[in-house]
Design an enzyme around this catalytic site. Structure first.
Site, PDB file in Angstrom:
ATOM      1  N   TYR A 132       0.841  -1.207   0.000  1.00  0.00           N
ATOM      2  CA  TYR A 132       0.000   0.000   0.000  1.00  0.00           C
ATOM      3  C   TYR A 132       0.874   1.255   0.000  1.00  0.00           C
ATOM      4  O   TYR A 132       0.629   2.193  -0.766  1.00  0.00           O
ATOM      5  CB  TYR A 132      -0.902  -0.042   1.234  1.00  0.00           C
ATOM      6  N   LYS A 148       0.985   3.940  -2.988  1.00  0.00           N
ATOM      7  CA  LYS A 148       0.569   5.334  -2.778  1.00  0.00           C
ATOM      8  C   LYS A 148       1.731   6.296  -3.006  1.00  0.00           C
ATOM      9  O   LYS A 148       1.538   7.400  -3.509  1.00  0.00           O
ATOM     10  CB  LYS A 148      -0.025   5.504  -1.375  1.00  0.00           C
TER      11      LYS A 148
END
Ligand code: NAD
Length: 234
Positions: A137, A141
């Site tokens: 993640y 991101k």
């Protein structure tokens, strides 16, 4: 407060739930025509990992609403887990949806942009600070930050702006599931945020609507952290 009436369609990916759903509702309240795309259905069904499906729905949206004045990339997910044993499928899923899906949606929208179109990618505090058990993640991101910067530089000369919003933990189905699974704990999240509370969907929608609007007409290539000071605090 009166609605800010605007022209052109705003397309929101991940519009069936959480932040995307609230952004969709708030953009509509501000007078935008809004088209939602989500793999779970809704107005336009498509998986952001599938460039051909995105090209198809953007053509349909163009046909129905005209040119795209704004694109909000909110489709996303996470698969938390210790990095040493994170399954390959989980890594690939998170990077494919959160990073590649954002790129594919930008690519599919490009040919339909109206003059001065604005793209807002939903990033996360995970792009700014390392979060344990969130390698995929965080990488995806942080990749969204790089993508945002690159597209801002490439498309700025065409008059298109590309920015990102990086929320702190927000009380959406995604976070509620992580709390229920014991991956997150509400007290430690609020303790880590200088303003002492979680982010709300409206905090995020306010920032997105600003970046979509003409009030942000000279803001390009920025990631705006809506995080109560979390990313700034050491
Ligand atoms: N909730 C938070 O605390 C938080 C914080 C920072 C960033 N974010 C980001 O905000 C975005 C939205 O998260 P949320 O909390 O609203 O989650 P959510 O699970 O409530 O909503 C995500 C939506 O994206 C859709 N989606 C998932 N995979 C998709 C795919 N392959 N193609 C199309 N649609 C897909 C889902 O069906 C769902 O409707 C995500 O990018 C997430 O990473 C969330």
């Amino acid at each position: 407060m009166g609605a800010v009436v605007t022209s052109g369609v705003v397309v929101v990916t991940g519009s069936a739930s959480g932040l995307g759903a609230r952004i969709r509702e708030r953009a509509s309240g501000d007078g935008w025509a809004v088209a939602g795309i989500d793999v779970a259905g809704g107005e336009y069904q498509a998986d952001v990992r599938d460039p051909a499906a995105l090209r198809r729905v953007f053509a349909e949206i163009r046909e129905r609403y005209g040119r795209v004045a704004g694109l909000v990339n909110s489709a996303g997910l996470t698969r938390p887990g210790p990095s040493a044993t994170l399954p390959e499928a989980d890594w690939r899923m998170v990077v494919d949806v959160d990073l590649s899906g954002t790129f594919f949606a930008c690519q599919a929208a490009f040919g339909h942009f109206a003059e001065c179109a604005s793209v807002v990618n939903i990033s996360s505090i995970a792009a700014a600070r390392g979060l344990p058990a969130r390698a995929a993640y965080s990488a995806a991101k942080a990749g969204v930050t790089g993508l945002t910067n690159a597209l801002a530089a490439e498309w700025g000369p065409l008059g298109f702006r590309v920015n990102a919003v990086g929320p702190a933990w927000t009380n959406t189905p995604l976070v509620r599931k992580m709390v229920a699974d014991g991956v997150l704990d509400e007290r430690s999240m609020t303790d880590a945020i200088p303003l002492g509370r979680l982010c709300t969907e409206d905090d995020v929608a306010d920032a997105v609507l600003f970046l979509l609007s003409a009030r942000a007409s000279f803001v390009n290539g920025q990631t705006l952290y809506v995080d109560g000071g979390y990313s700034a605090a050491g």
